[in-house]
Design an enzyme around this catalytic site. Structure first.
Site, PDB file in Angstrom:
ATOM      1  N   HIS A 147      10.387  -6.749  25.202  1.00  0.00           N
ATOM      2  CA  HIS A 147      11.604  -6.083  24.736  1.00  0.00           C
ATOM      3  C   HIS A 147      11.360  -5.336  23.420  1.00  0.00           C
ATOM      4  O   HIS A 147      10.970  -5.955  22.430  1.00  0.00           O
ATOM      5  CB  HIS A 147      12.687  -7.158  24.537  1.00  0.00           C
ATOM      6  CG  HIS A 147      14.013  -6.636  24.115  1.00  0.00           C
ATOM      7  ND1 HIS A 147      14.624  -7.036  22.945  1.00  0.00           N
ATOM      8  CD2 HIS A 147      14.851  -5.756  24.721  1.00  0.00           C
ATOM      9  CE1 HIS A 147      15.790  -6.424  22.856  1.00  0.00           C
ATOM     10  NE2 HIS A 147      15.964  -5.645  23.909  1.00  0.00           N
ATOM     11  N   ARG A 148      11.574  -4.029  23.427  1.00  0.00           N
ATOM     12  CA  ARG A 148      11.289  -3.148  22.266  1.00  0.00           C
ATOM     13  C   ARG A 148       9.811  -3.291  21.866  1.00  0.00           C
ATOM     14  O   ARG A 148       9.468  -3.287  20.679  1.00  0.00           O
ATOM     15  CB  ARG A 148      12.196  -3.459  21.075  1.00  0.00           C
ATOM     16  CG  ARG A 148      13.675  -3.511  21.403  1.00  0.00           C
ATOM     17  CD  ARG A 148      14.549  -3.789  20.190  1.00  0.00           C
ATOM     18  NE  ARG A 148      15.901  -4.162  20.587  1.00  0.00           N
ATOM     19  CZ  ARG A 148      16.856  -4.575  19.783  1.00  0.00           C
ATOM     20  NH1 ARG A 148      16.619  -4.664  18.482  1.00  0.00           N
ATOM     21  NH2 ARG A 148      18.052  -4.896  20.241  1.00  0.00           N
ATOM     22  N   GLU A 195       9.997  -2.607  27.615  1.00  0.00           N
ATOM     23  CA  GLU A 195      11.294  -1.932  27.478  1.00  0.00           C
ATOM     24  C   GLU A 195      11.368  -1.308  26.094  1.00  0.00           C
ATOM     25  O   GLU A 195      10.860  -1.889  25.125  1.00  0.00           O
ATOM     26  CB  GLU A 195      12.429  -2.956  27.634  1.00  0.00           C
ATOM     27  CG  GLU A 195      13.833  -2.370  27.631  1.00  0.00           C
ATOM     28  CD  GLU A 195      14.540  -2.346  26.283  1.00  0.00           C
ATOM     29  OE1 GLU A 195      15.690  -1.877  26.243  1.00  0.00           O
ATOM     30  OE2 GLU A 195      13.963  -2.783  25.254  1.00  0.00           O
ATOM     31  N   ASP A 228      13.887   1.903  23.648  1.00  0.00           N
ATOM     32  CA  ASP A 228      15.139   2.654  23.546  1.00  0.00           C
ATOM     33  C   ASP A 228      14.881   4.073  23.051  1.00  0.00           C
ATOM     34  O   ASP A 228      14.051   4.267  22.166  1.00  0.00           O
ATOM     35  CB  ASP A 228      16.064   1.943  22.557  1.00  0.00           C
ATOM     36  CG  ASP A 228      16.128   0.440  22.820  1.00  0.00           C
ATOM     37  OD1 ASP A 228      16.758   0.040  23.800  1.00  0.00           O
ATOM     38  OD2 ASP A 228      15.505  -0.317  22.032  1.00  0.00           O
ATOM     39  N   HIS A 230      15.861   1.709  18.294  1.00  0.00           N
ATOM     40  CA  HIS A 230      17.011   1.033  18.901  1.00  0.00           C
ATOM     41  C   HIS A 230      18.356   1.542  18.380  1.00  0.00           C
ATOM     42  O   HIS A 230      19.251   1.875  19.144  1.00  0.00           O
ATOM     43  CB  HIS A 230      16.935  -0.482  18.689  1.00  0.00           C
ATOM     44  CG  HIS A 230      18.114  -1.187  19.279  1.00  0.00           C
ATOM     45  ND1 HIS A 230      19.261  -1.444  18.560  1.00  0.00           N
ATOM     46  CD2 HIS A 230      18.342  -1.635  20.543  1.00  0.00           C
ATOM     47  CE1 HIS A 230      20.140  -2.038  19.355  1.00  0.00           C
ATOM     48  NE2 HIS A 230      19.610  -2.170  20.561  1.00  0.00           N
ATOM     49  N   GLU A 286      15.260   2.907  28.075  1.00  0.00           N
ATOM     50  CA  GLU A 286      16.720   2.772  27.926  1.00  0.00           C
ATOM     51  C   GLU A 286      17.270   3.993  27.198  1.00  0.00           C
ATOM     52  O   GLU A 286      16.887   4.277  26.063  1.00  0.00           O
ATOM     53  CB  GLU A 286      17.074   1.481  27.164  1.00  0.00           C
ATOM     54  CG  GLU A 286      18.582   1.315  27.114  1.00  0.00           C
ATOM     55  CD  GLU A 286      19.080   0.167  26.251  1.00  0.00           C
ATOM     56  OE1 GLU A 286      18.330  -0.779  25.949  1.00  0.00           O
ATOM     57  OE2 GLU A 286      20.258   0.261  25.853  1.00  0.00           O
ATOM     58  N   LYS A 311      19.828   5.687  25.114  1.00  0.00           N
ATOM     59  CA  LYS A 311      20.851   5.212  24.172  1.00  0.00           C
ATOM     60  C   LYS A 311      21.928   6.271  23.924  1.00  0.00           C
ATOM     61  O   LYS A 311      22.261   6.580  22.777  1.00  0.00           O
ATOM     62  CB  LYS A 311      20.183   4.809  22.854  1.00  0.00           C
ATOM     63  CG  LYS A 311      19.486   3.443  22.909  1.00  0.00           C
ATOM     64  CD  LYS A 311      20.488   2.303  22.918  1.00  0.00           C
ATOM     65  CE  LYS A 311      19.812   0.930  22.822  1.00  0.00           C
ATOM     66  NZ  LYS A 311      20.703  -0.168  23.222  1.00  0.00           N
ATOM     67  N   ASP A 361      11.614 -10.862  23.379  1.00  0.00           N
ATOM     68  CA  ASP A 361      10.931 -10.418  22.155  1.00  0.00           C
ATOM     69  C   ASP A 361       9.579 -11.129  21.997  1.00  0.00           C
ATOM     70  O   ASP A 361       8.778 -10.742  21.153  1.00  0.00           O
ATOM     71  CB  ASP A 361      11.798 -10.733  20.927  1.00  0.00           C
ATOM     72  CG  ASP A 361      13.155 -10.040  20.975  1.00  0.00           C
ATOM     73  OD1 ASP A 361      13.248  -8.954  21.575  1.00  0.00           O
ATOM     74  OD2 ASP A 361      14.133 -10.590  20.414  1.00  0.00           O
TER      75      ASP A 361
HETATM   76  O1  G3P Z   1      17.472  -2.967  28.013  1.00  0.00           O
HETATM   77  C1  G3P Z   1      17.757  -4.298  27.713  1.00  0.00           C
HETATM   78  C2  G3P Z   1      18.236  -4.461  26.302  1.00  0.00           C
HETATM   79  O2  G3P Z   1      17.337  -3.795  25.461  1.00  0.00           O
HETATM   80  C3  G3P Z   1      19.617  -3.922  26.090  1.00  0.00           C
HETATM   81  O3  G3P Z   1      20.114  -4.191  24.809  1.00  0.00           O
HETATM   82  O4  G3P Z   1      20.669  -3.598  22.510  1.00  0.00           O
HETATM   83  O5  G3P Z   1      18.464  -4.612  22.989  1.00  0.00           O
HETATM   84  O6  G3P Z   1      18.948  -2.275  23.673  1.00  0.00           O
HETATM   85  P1  G3P Z   1      19.511  -3.641  23.445  1.00  0.00           P
HETATM   86 MG    MG Z   2      17.116  -1.797  24.766  1.00  0.00          MG
END
Ligand code: G3P
Ligand code: MG
Length: 239
Positions: free
Chosen positions: A6-7, A33, A35, A48, A108, A110, A228
């Site tokens: 994640h990120r 993943e 953003d 993000h 993702e 945004k 994470d």
């Molecule tokens: O894409 C999953 C997750 O990243 C969505 O929430 O706020 O971490 O971008 P956020």
């Molecule tokens: Mg995200």
């Protein structure tokens, strides 16, 4: 159950930086993943928040700064002095990094706060330019963005991002249409989502950093988690 960084590997590296992505690229996890936002001069950048305040030594909205201005700031020191000098990455830089790896790439969009006119088309063009059509899933809380993506490029996988418990999620998904559900992990075990699992739709849950939650989600039928701590959760799920 599959693991997405994640990120990038954002628990141990500054989120959405090349350092975090290099770590993710090194790991045997299924995917990554990150953003995407659009700069003042129309460039796609990986970050993000709508502003750079939390994750850099600067301040202001991404939409009000040019790429050259954004590149002047330090996106590593807020996390640790070890990462001083990390720059904001462009989408192109991140796609380039993952071009030679096996990872499934979740971009993702945004555009749920600011509409970022033209961003979806630009992202699709860049995916095509890197021949990554079969290796990406586009997701967004802005469901109009993934609807548009599916209209322009129906062969690209899309995912609906939600935080709420929906009552008829399958109908909602088919109506957009989209291919997958990316949902806030506690909602994944709600009864209304059973129809989604039964239909064989991929369900991916965010953000899961604890092993006990990962186990519960696996039992519920969740296909993948965003975490994470990809190295730790991958090792746990493999064992
Ligand atoms: O894409 C999953 C997750 O990243 C969505 O929430 O706020 O971490 O971008 P956020
Ligand atoms: Mg995200």
């Amino acid at each position: 159950m599959l693991v997405y960084a994640h990120r990038g590997a954002s628990g141990t590296f500054p989120e959405n930086t090349i350092a975090a992505f290099k770590e993710a690229a090194r790991l045997p996890v299924h995917g990554v993943e990150f953003d995407v936002h659009l700069t003042k001069d129309g460039e796609l950048v990986v970050i993000h928040d709508e502003t750079i305040d939390r994750t850099s030594n600067g301040s202001g909205y991404v939409k009000d700064l040019t790429l050259a201005q954004l590149k002047e700031y330090d996106f590593g020191s807020w996390f640790s002095p070890d990462f001083a000098g990390e720059k904001i990455p462009t989408l192109e830089e991140v796609l380039h990094l993952f071009q030679s790896t096996h990872h499934h790439i979740n971009i993702e969009l945004k555009s749920d706060i600011f509409p970022y006119e033209g961003m979806t088309e630009k992202v699709l063009e860049l995916i095509k330019a890197h021949n990554l059509e079969s290796r990406v899933v586009l997701s967004s809380f802005d469901h109009s963005a993934i609807q548009e993506a599916k209209r322009i490029a129906p062969y690209i996988e899309t995912g609906v991002l939600t935080m709420e418990v929906l009552v008829q999620p399958l109908e909602y998904l088919k109506n957009i249409p989209a291919d997958a559900y990316h949902l806030l992990f506690p909602t994944a075990i709600r009864p209304s989502y059973r129809e989604v699992y039964e239909a064989g739709i991929p369900v991916r849950a965010y953000t899961v950093n604890e092993e006990n939650y990962a186990s519960l989600l696996q039992q519920a039928g969740v296909q993948a988690i965003f975490t994470d701590y990809p190295e730790r959760l991958y090792a746990f799920l493999k064992a």
